[in-house]
Design a protein around this motif. Structure first.
Motif, mmCIF file in Angstrom:
data_model
loop_
_atom_site.group_PDB
_atom_site.id
_atom_site.type_symbol
_atom_site.label_atom_id
_atom_site.label_comp_id
_atom_site.label_asym_id
_atom_site.label_seq_id
_atom_site.Cartn_x
_atom_site.Cartn_y
_atom_site.Cartn_z
ATOM 1 N N ILE A 63 0.888 -1.169 0.000
ATOM 2 C CA ILE A 63 0.000 0.000 0.000
ATOM 3 C C ILE A 63 0.923 1.215 0.000
ATOM 4 N N ARG A 64 0.836 2.004 -1.048
ATOM 5 C CA ARG A 64 1.777 3.105 -1.233
ATOM 6 C C ARG A 64 1.032 4.434 -1.251
ATOM 7 N N ARG A 65 1.596 5.438 -0.561
ATOM 8 C CA ARG A 65 1.034 6.785 -0.584
ATOM 9 C C ARG A 65 1.813 7.668 -1.535
ATOM 10 N N GLY A 66 1.092 8.546 -2.212
ATOM 11 C CA GLY A 66 1.713 9.539 -3.073
ATOM 12 C C GLY A 66 1.081 10.889 -2.825
ATOM 13 N N ASP A 67 1.265 11.800 -3.742
ATOM 14 C CA ASP A 67 0.735 13.151 -3.614
ATOM 15 C C ASP A 67 -0.771 13.135 -3.866
ATOM 16 N N GLY A 68 -1.535 12.998 -2.791
ATOM 17 C CA GLY A 68 -2.984 13.043 -2.904
ATOM 18 C C GLY A 68 -3.651 11.728 -3.230
ATOM 19 N N PHE A 69 -2.910 10.618 -3.147
ATOM 20 C CA PHE A 69 -3.518 9.329 -3.468
ATOM 21 C C PHE A 69 -2.932 8.216 -2.616
ATOM 22 N N LEU A 173 -7.050 10.586 -1.880
ATOM 23 C CA LEU A 173 -7.190 10.781 -0.442
ATOM 24 C C LEU A 173 -8.258 11.837 -0.160
ATOM 25 N N ALA A 174 -8.921 11.695 0.969
ATOM 26 C CA ALA A 174 -9.944 12.663 1.361
ATOM 27 C C ALA A 174 -9.297 13.991 1.712
#
Length: 270
Positions: A63-69, A173-174
């Protein structure tokens, strides 16, 4: 019944998985959690020549986070997402996942597997469409990104090619001012929905996705004052079946939609 005979491959990279599918000439099928595919195989509704098991591909477990996602890999279990912070960062996922089957099924089933299976009464395809998620499809020509609203072509039909693997799904992302709602009606908890709804409200506009009411998730985006009973009735385009008539599903869907839009609007203004 039991599955028809098939060959089995367990690649260690995405490229190897794509090559196995390409060699099968359209006769291959990807398996990860198997919660949708194995029953289909057992009933011999599908008879693949080779099963390509992607659980050995380490890059698909993240599960990877990025800029706004947040990006969820193809072998990440639904239960892992449910317990991860991503279920709070993408609140609609957190609302929907407890409705997906039962805990034991979610411990094996994957988010991407549910999307690839494309059951019209399933929760996660509706969430992906409501949030306008993007799916990464990888094949011999490389990777391409497809909007969830363009991915589903009908009941258990998608834009995924026979030599492609759905390797990840990317959810936004919210943010501040976002509100969400989710609800469904089924005869028993864990059954597929007779009617269900996913809602996202932002700045007076609503993205509304219905499931269990057509051969694929049905999404409408409009102003809050433009969501009328006629629009909600038009979204339900099934002829009905042994479980529920069209009129009954229309009533269920209208009640659910009005309730969850109200709840999402309250959250958006909190």
């Amino acid at each position: 019944m039991k599955a028809a005979p098939f060959a089995y491959a367990r690649p260690s990279t995405v490229d190897e998985a794509v090559a196995e599918l390409a060699r099968s000439g359209g006769g291959g099928k990807v398996i990860s959690g198997g919660q949708s595919l194995v029953p289909v195989l057992a009933m011999r509704l599908a008879r693949p020549e080779v099963l390509v098991d992607i659980n050995g591909i380490a890059s698909l477990r993240e599960i990877r986070r990025g800029d706004g996602f947040a990006e969820i890999g193809a072998t990440v279990r639904q239960r892992a997402v449910e317990r991860d912070a991503v279920s709070r960062e993408v609140p609609l996922l957190g609302l929907a996942l407890p409705w997906v089957g039962h805990r034991e099924l979610r411990s094996r089933g994957t988010v991407c597997g549910s999307l690839a299976h494309a059951d019209p009464a399933a929760e996660l395809p509706a969430v992906a469409c409501c949030l306008d998620a993007r799916l990464t499809l990888t094949g011999p020509a490389g990777s391409r990104s497809v909007a969830a609203r363009d991915f589903f072509a009908g009941a258990m039909m998608t834009e995924l090619g026979p030599d492609e693997v759905l390797t990840a799904v990317r959810f936004p992302l919210a943010g501040k001012g976002d509100g969400y709602g989710f609800g469904e009606i089924a005869r028993r908890h864990g059954d597929f929905a007779l009617a269900g709804v996913a809602v996202h409200v932002r700045e007076g506009r609503v993205a509304l996705t219905g499931f269990g009411i057509s051969d694929r998730p049905v999404t409408r985006t409009a102003g809050l004052d433009e969501i009328t009973p006629d629009l909600l009735a038009e979204m339900v385009d099934t002829d009905g079946d042994v479980h529920a008539s069209r009129d009954y599903r229309r009533r269920l869907f209208r009640v659910l939609a009005e309730r969850e839009i109200a709840a999402a609007t309250r959250k958006a203004s909190a």
